[in-house]
Design a protein around this motif. Structure first.
Motif, mmCIF file in Angstrom:
data_model
loop_
_atom_site.group_PDB
_atom_site.id
_atom_site.type_symbol
_atom_site.label_atom_id
_atom_site.label_comp_id
_atom_site.label_asym_id
_atom_site.label_seq_id
_atom_site.Cartn_x
_atom_site.Cartn_y
_atom_site.Cartn_z
ATOM 1 N N ARG A 275 -48.703 -5.127 -8.158
ATOM 2 C CA ARG A 275 -49.212 -5.758 -6.860
ATOM 3 C C ARG A 275 -48.131 -5.696 -5.927
ATOM 4 N NH1 ARG A 275 -50.868 -9.825 -8.895
ATOM 5 N NH2 ARG A 275 -48.830 -11.312 -8.399
ATOM 6 N N TRP A 276 -47.047 -6.170 -6.278
ATOM 7 C CA TRP A 276 -45.967 -6.132 -4.993
ATOM 8 C C TRP A 276 -45.621 -4.620 -4.481
ATOM 9 C CZ3 TRP A 276 -42.695 -9.388 -8.775
ATOM 10 C CH2 TRP A 276 -43.000 -10.835 -8.797
ATOM 11 N N PHE A 277 -45.308 -3.833 -5.744
ATOM 12 C CA PHE A 277 -44.886 -2.593 -5.119
ATOM 13 C C PHE A 277 -45.811 -1.218 -4.833
ATOM 14 C CE2 PHE A 277 -41.586 -4.956 -7.563
ATOM 15 C CZ PHE A 277 -40.747 -5.467 -6.274
ATOM 16 N N VAL A 278 -46.889 -1.458 -5.615
ATOM 17 C CA VAL A 278 -47.678 -0.369 -5.295
ATOM 18 C C VAL A 278 -48.939 -0.921 -4.284
ATOM 19 C CG1 VAL A 278 -49.430 1.243 -6.441
ATOM 20 C CG2 VAL A 278 -47.148 0.762 -7.390
ATOM 21 N N ASP A 279 -49.563 -1.991 -4.742
ATOM 22 C CA ASP A 279 -50.852 -2.246 -3.785
ATOM 23 C C ASP A 279 -50.275 -2.937 -2.405
ATOM 24 O OD1 ASP A 279 -52.214 -1.714 -6.080
ATOM 25 O OD2 ASP A 279 -52.472 -3.542 -6.860
ATOM 26 N N GLN A 280 -49.430 -3.970 -2.494
ATOM 27 C CA GLN A 280 -48.777 -4.386 -1.135
ATOM 28 C C GLN A 280 -47.807 -3.554 -0.608
ATOM 29 O OE1 GLN A 280 -47.962 -8.437 -2.547
ATOM 30 N NE2 GLN A 280 -49.897 -9.087 -2.067
ATOM 31 N N GLY A 281 -47.090 -2.709 -1.243
ATOM 32 C CA GLY A 281 -46.260 -1.673 -0.932
ATOM 33 C C GLY A 281 -44.776 -2.129 -0.074
ATOM 34 N N PHE A 282 -44.361 -3.458 -0.751
ATOM 35 C CA PHE A 282 -43.005 -3.931 -0.428
ATOM 36 C C PHE A 282 -42.077 -2.824 -0.792
ATOM 37 C CE2 PHE A 282 -45.544 -7.800 -0.989
ATOM 38 C CZ PHE A 282 -45.449 -8.030 0.284
ATOM 39 N N SER A 283 -41.170 -2.668 -0.013
ATOM 40 C CA SER A 283 -40.154 -1.514 -0.165
ATOM 41 C C SER A 283 -38.744 -1.927 -0.713
ATOM 42 C CB SER A 283 -39.859 -0.768 1.206
ATOM 43 O OG SER A 283 -39.100 -1.669 2.056
ATOM 44 N N ALA A 284 -38.786 -3.455 -1.114
ATOM 45 C CA ALA A 284 -37.343 -3.723 -1.447
ATOM 46 C C ALA A 284 -37.655 -4.870 -2.464
ATOM 47 C CB ALA A 284 -36.409 -4.450 -0.333
ATOM 48 N N TYR A 285 -36.632 -4.950 -3.363
ATOM 49 C CA TYR A 285 -36.887 -6.009 -4.352
ATOM 50 C C TYR A 285 -35.462 -6.667 -4.644
ATOM 51 C CZ TYR A 285 -34.705 -2.497 -7.610
ATOM 52 O OH TYR A 285 -33.970 -1.905 -8.348
ATOM 53 N N GLY A 286 -35.242 -7.828 -5.194
ATOM 54 C CA GLY A 286 -34.048 -8.372 -5.385
ATOM 55 C C GLY A 286 -34.064 -8.536 -6.926
ATOM 56 N N VAL A 287 -32.626 -8.275 -7.592
ATOM 57 C CA VAL A 287 -32.548 -8.571 -9.118
ATOM 58 C C VAL A 287 -32.074 -9.791 -8.974
ATOM 59 C CG1 VAL A 287 -31.038 -7.729 -10.926
ATOM 60 C CG2 VAL A 287 -31.830 -6.115 -9.029
ATOM 61 N N VAL A 288 -32.928 -10.672 -10.152
ATOM 62 C CA VAL A 288 -32.463 -12.127 -10.129
ATOM 63 C C VAL A 288 -31.369 -12.340 -11.101
ATOM 64 C CG1 VAL A 288 -33.280 -14.459 -10.791
ATOM 65 C CG2 VAL A 288 -34.927 -12.717 -9.819
ATOM 66 N N GLY B 181 -16.652 -11.560 -0.408
ATOM 67 C CA GLY B 181 -18.128 -11.665 -0.610
ATOM 68 C C GLY B 181 -18.522 -12.650 -1.248
ATOM 69 N N ASP B 182 -19.449 -12.322 -2.181
ATOM 70 C CA ASP B 182 -19.972 -13.589 -3.076
ATOM 71 C C ASP B 182 -20.001 -12.870 -4.726
ATOM 72 O OD1 ASP B 182 -21.379 -15.344 -0.888
ATOM 73 O OD2 ASP B 182 -22.064 -13.061 -0.447
ATOM 74 N N LEU B 183 -20.315 -13.926 -5.569
ATOM 75 C CA LEU B 183 -20.423 -13.792 -6.887
ATOM 76 C C LEU B 183 -21.881 -14.401 -7.234
ATOM 77 C CD1 LEU B 183 -19.407 -12.727 -9.693
ATOM 78 C CD2 LEU B 183 -18.887 -15.161 -10.108
ATOM 79 N N LYS B 184 -22.851 -13.453 -7.279
ATOM 80 C CA LYS B 184 -24.152 -13.950 -7.655
ATOM 81 C C LYS B 184 -24.408 -14.208 -9.049
ATOM 82 C CE LYS B 184 -25.447 -13.079 -3.010
ATOM 83 N NZ LYS B 184 -26.105 -13.936 -2.290
ATOM 84 N N GLY B 185 -24.445 -15.566 -9.204
ATOM 85 C CA GLY B 185 -25.312 -15.874 -10.500
ATOM 86 C C GLY B 185 -26.193 -16.634 -10.690
ATOM 87 N N GLU B 186 -26.193 -17.836 -11.394
ATOM 88 C CA GLU B 186 -27.524 -18.621 -11.137
ATOM 89 C C GLU B 186 -27.826 -19.199 -9.885
ATOM 90 O OE1 GLU B 186 -30.175 -20.005 -13.672
ATOM 91 O OE2 GLU B 186 -28.527 -19.120 -14.485
ATOM 92 N N GLY B 187 -29.234 -18.984 -9.732
ATOM 93 C CA GLY B 187 -29.653 -19.118 -8.380
ATOM 94 C C GLY B 187 -29.742 -18.307 -7.270
ATOM 95 N N GLY B 188 -29.087 -17.059 -7.407
ATOM 96 C CA GLY B 188 -28.949 -15.907 -6.752
ATOM 97 C C GLY B 188 -29.545 -14.698 -7.223
ATOM 98 N N TYR B 189 -29.666 -13.902 -6.237
ATOM 99 C CA TYR B 189 -30.067 -12.529 -6.307
ATOM 100 C C TYR B 189 -29.358 -11.628 -5.310
ATOM 101 C CZ TYR B 189 -32.933 -13.070 -2.112
ATOM 102 O OH TYR B 189 -33.223 -13.542 -0.726
ATOM 103 N N VAL B 190 -29.618 -10.196 -5.710
ATOM 104 C CA VAL B 190 -29.206 -9.017 -4.815
ATOM 105 C C VAL B 190 -30.011 -8.095 -4.647
ATOM 106 C CG1 VAL B 190 -26.440 -9.348 -5.719
ATOM 107 C CG2 VAL B 190 -28.052 -7.878 -6.850
ATOM 108 N N VAL B 191 -30.110 -7.516 -3.465
ATOM 109 C CA VAL B 191 -31.054 -6.256 -3.240
ATOM 110 C C VAL B 191 -30.787 -5.377 -4.291
ATOM 111 C CG1 VAL B 191 -31.833 -4.424 -1.574
ATOM 112 C CG2 VAL B 191 -31.045 -6.861 -0.872
ATOM 113 N N GLY B 192 -31.751 -4.771 -4.943
ATOM 114 C CA GLY B 192 -31.805 -3.653 -6.103
ATOM 115 C C GLY B 192 -31.577 -2.428 -5.544
ATOM 116 N N ALA B 193 -31.221 -1.449 -6.318
ATOM 117 C CA ALA B 193 -31.073 -0.058 -5.917
ATOM 118 C C ALA B 193 -32.490 0.524 -5.676
ATOM 119 C CB ALA B 193 -30.329 0.813 -7.032
#
Length: 189
Positions: free
Chosen positions: A84-97, A157-169
């Motif tokens: 739904r997110w990446f095909v039907d709604q076409g979002f072009s970005a995701y976050g890795v939790v 920068g940041d160390l992303k851990g609990e409560g964070g996400y980064v933009v995925g490849a």
């Protein structure tokens, strides 16, 4: 088990059954396969939770989650949600939790000089799965952890851990794409 009409990873008793299911999901229709959808499936295969980001041409808000994402800190999204997110709604970005669910921390460096210093001082730690930011071209170093690590600011920068996400490849925001810089295995800390 079933949830929201989609299969959850918990349904699968073995990693091989999960891998076969993901491969069949990838191969259903080439029209359904977008780079973002395919990348999100690869993250799920790694056991990493993902969330949709606004993406598109909105540079100012492109990294913002589309949804309330607190539940994805504890559970993987269902395959129907990914579609739904990446095909039907076409979002072009995701976050890795990052954090406990994904057993992941990411060193997200925003300064090229500090990133180079890190690589020079810790070459063995730099040989881990690494994504390149589409904005600054700086690295995101991924590390596997078995214990929760709090997100925090670090020099450069940041160390992303609990409560964070980064933009995925394979995410694209405002015409800039995040890419895999080093496809190595994720190092354990």
């Amino acid at each position: 088990y079933l949830r929201g009409g989609g299969l959850r990873v918990a349904f699968f008793r073995s990693r091989n059954r999960l891998r076969r299911f993901i491969m069949s999901a990838r191969l259903k229709s080439s029209a359904d396969i977008t780079p973002t959808y395919s990348a999100a499936l690869r993250c799920i295969e790694q056991g990493w939770s993902v969330i949709p980001l606004i993406g598109g041409n909105d540079a100012a808000r492109g990294k913002t989650p589309v949804i309330s994402w607190s539940r994805y800190r504890k559970a993987l999204p269902a395959f129907d949600e990914l579609k739904r997110w990446f095909v039907d709604q076409g979002f072009s970005a995701y976050g890795v939790v990052c954090g406990k669910r994904s057993k992941l921390v990411v060193l997200d460096l925003d300064d090229e000089v500090i990133a180079e210093e890190f690589v020079q001082q810790f070459p063995e730690m730099a040989n881990t799965y690494t994504a390149r930011s589409g904005n600054r071209g700086t690295p995101h170093f991924y590390f596997h952890v078995d214990s929760p690590v709090k997100s925090q600011k670090v020099r450069g920068g940041d160390l992303k851990g609990e409560g964070g996400y980064v933009v995925g490849a394979d995410s694209t925001i405002a015409g800039k794409t995040w890419t895999v810089l080093n496809g190595a295995h994720v190092l354990s800390l």
